[in-house]
Write an enzyme that holds these catalytic residues in place. Structure first.
Site, PDB file in Angstrom:
ATOM      1  CB  SER A 141      -1.020   0.062   1.276  1.00 11.51           C
ATOM      2  OG  SER A 141      -1.813   0.917   1.587  1.00 11.51           O
ATOM      3  CG  HIS A 194      -4.420  -1.665  -1.428  1.00  9.98           C
ATOM      4  ND1 HIS A 194      -5.040  -1.477  -1.956  1.00  9.98           N
ATOM      5  CD2 HIS A 194      -4.406  -0.386  -0.685  1.00  9.98           C
ATOM      6  CE1 HIS A 194      -5.843  -1.843  -0.937  1.00  9.98           C
ATOM      7  NE2 HIS A 194      -5.509  -0.567   0.020  1.00  9.98           N
ATOM      8  CG  ASP A 224      -5.493   2.512   0.855  1.00  9.44           C
ATOM      9  OD1 ASP A 224      -6.194   2.198   0.894  1.00  9.44           O
ATOM     10  OD2 ASP A 224      -4.634   2.600   1.181  1.00  9.44           O
ATOM     11  CG  MET A 274      -7.922   7.808   2.025  1.00  7.43           C
ATOM     12  SD  MET A 274      -7.540   7.805   3.316  1.00  7.43           S
ATOM     13  CE  MET A 274      -6.962   6.430   3.874  1.00  7.43           C
ATOM     14  CG  HIS A 281      -9.198   0.789  -0.528  1.00 11.09           C
ATOM     15  ND1 HIS A 281      -8.756   0.348   0.608  1.00 11.09           N
ATOM     16  CD2 HIS A 281     -10.683   0.385  -0.033  1.00 11.09           C
ATOM     17  CE1 HIS A 281      -9.840   0.222   1.913  1.00 11.09           C
ATOM     18  NE2 HIS A 281     -10.836   0.414   1.115  1.00 11.09           N
ATOM     19  CG  MET A 303     -11.140   4.137   1.598  1.00 13.92           C
ATOM     20  SD  MET A 303      -9.939   3.807   2.343  1.00 13.92           S
ATOM     21  CE  MET A 303      -8.632   3.914   1.815  1.00 13.92           C
ATOM     22  CG  MET A 352     -11.752  -2.008   5.350  1.00 14.32           C
ATOM     23  SD  MET A 352     -10.340  -2.005   4.352  1.00 14.32           S
ATOM     24  CE  MET A 352      -9.323  -0.852   6.139  1.00 14.32           C
ATOM     25  CG  ASP A 378      -6.344  -2.346   3.300  1.00 12.46           C
ATOM     26  OD1 ASP A 378      -4.548  -2.139   3.604  1.00 12.46           O
ATOM     27  OD2 ASP A 378      -6.933  -1.637   2.569  1.00 12.46           O
TER      28      ASP A 378
HETATM   29  C1  DX5 Z   1      -5.849   2.636   5.641  1.00 10.21           C
HETATM   30  C2  DX5 Z   1      -5.863   2.210   4.277  1.00 10.21           C
HETATM   31  C3  DX5 Z   1      -5.009   0.990   4.266  1.00 10.21           C
HETATM   32  C4  DX5 Z   1      -3.638   1.401   4.614  1.00 10.21           C
HETATM   33  C5  DX5 Z   1      -2.873   0.589   5.403  1.00 10.21           C
HETATM   34  O1  DX5 Z   1      -7.905   2.583   5.277  1.00 10.21           O
HETATM   35  O2  DX5 Z   1      -6.798   1.656   3.216  1.00 10.21           O
HETATM   36  O3  DX5 Z   1      -4.845   0.305   2.926  1.00 10.21           O
HETATM   37  O4  DX5 Z   1      -2.340   1.950   3.743  1.00 10.21           O
HETATM   38  O5  DX5 Z   1      -2.271   0.343   6.052  1.00 10.21           O
HETATM   39  P1  DX5 Z   1      -1.280  -0.607   7.255  1.00 10.21           P
HETATM   40  O6  DX5 Z   1      -0.845  -1.291   6.663  1.00 10.21           O
HETATM   41  O7  DX5 Z   1      -0.523   0.527   7.485  1.00 10.21           O
HETATM   42  O8  DX5 Z   1      -2.325  -1.221   8.225  1.00 10.21           O
HETATM   43 ZN    ZN Z   2      -6.490   0.366   1.952  1.00  8.16          ZN
END
Ligand code: DX5
Ligand code: ZN
Length: 237
Positions: A8, A33, A35, A37, A66, A68, A137, A175
């Site tokens: 990620s 991956h 993210d 947001m 992903h 969000m 999650m 994740d």
């Molecule tokens: C959190 C993200 C994850 C994040 C995970 O909301 O969706 O993808 O990068 O990070 P770690 O592996 O540090 O928990």
């Molecule tokens: Zn994620």
């Protein structure tokens, strides 16, 4: 199913994103991956389609976006244009989840559905035949480096059982808090796509730490380490 590490990039150094991503790939990452947001659905802001388009130029590996964000339907075309391969959306933000998944598929991408720790697996049973992956999650989304929440392990087991009952082939992705001390239980529960941010990038050694995490995951799954198989000619008697 085959265990895969999905670094990620949220925990990478964004000033050298291409380099960090490549190091994680060199360490065995096979899916990146990403993210996304928006500061509304989750209390943090990250990146959008322009950065995905830049990463696209740096690798041919699948980009696992992903989302969000509120109103994900409004951005599906932009992520497709940017070169995303997999797009997952949260059950919790999609009132017409079937339509959203259809939009992702119609844009030529693999569709995934994500559920937060507090959301029951059984709520997504009807749409499972449409998805390429289900993302469970194991933290509340929004930040990297959070502590792993253990009870989603039961949801992984439940989802694996449903998959087998229904004869489906979607992948199970996890994740949040995937690290050396949690990865064995995660793999043994039945997950095969392992997202890891802090455990790969946090110490500034993505290649070394990706390799070590993947090795631990494969060991827990009972898979042989790559390159160690004994071929016919080198068989030891
Ligand atoms: C959190 C993200 C994850 C994040 C995970 O909301 O969706 O993808 O990068 O990070 P770690 O592996 O540090 O928990
Ligand atoms: Zn994620």
């Amino acid at each position: 199913m085959k265990i895969e590490l999905c670094p990620s990039i949220l925990s990478a150094n964004f000033a050298q994103l291409g380099t960090d991503a490549q190091l994680a790939i060199d360490g065995g990452g096979t899916v990146l991956h990403v993210d996304i947001m928006d500061g509304h659905f989750v209390p943090n802001i990250t990146i959008g389609p322009p950065v995905v388009a830049s990463i696209r130029k740096a690798t041919s590996l699948p980009l696992d976006c992903h989302l969000m964000i509120d109103n994900p339907n409004d951005f599906i075309a932009a992520f497709a244009d940017a070169g995303a391969n997999w797009v997952s959306v949260h059950y919790e933000i999609c009132p017409h989840l079937h339509r959203t998944l259809e939009m992702i598929i119609d844009h030529g991408m693999k569709a995934g559905v994500v559920i937060n720790p507090a959301t029951r697996v059984d709520l997504i049973t009807e749409i499972l035949p449409m998805v390429h992956h289900v993302l469970i999650m194991s933290v509340n989304p929004g930040f990297g480096g959070q502590e792993f929440i253990p009870f989603p392990l039961d949801k992984i087991r439940r989802l694996a059982a449903i998959r087998s009952e229904l004869g489906l082939g979607f992948k199970i992705e996890v994740d949040g808090g995937v690290a050396h001390d949690t990865v064995s239980a995660i793999v043994k529960a039945g997950a095969e796509l392992l997202v890891a941010g802090n455990a790969v990038f946090g110490a500034g050694k993505p290649e070394r730490d990706a390799r070590a995490l993947l090795a631990a995951a494969r060991k827990a799954a009972g898979e042989k380490a790559p390159g160690k198989t004994v071929g016919r000619k080198s068989k030891i008697y």
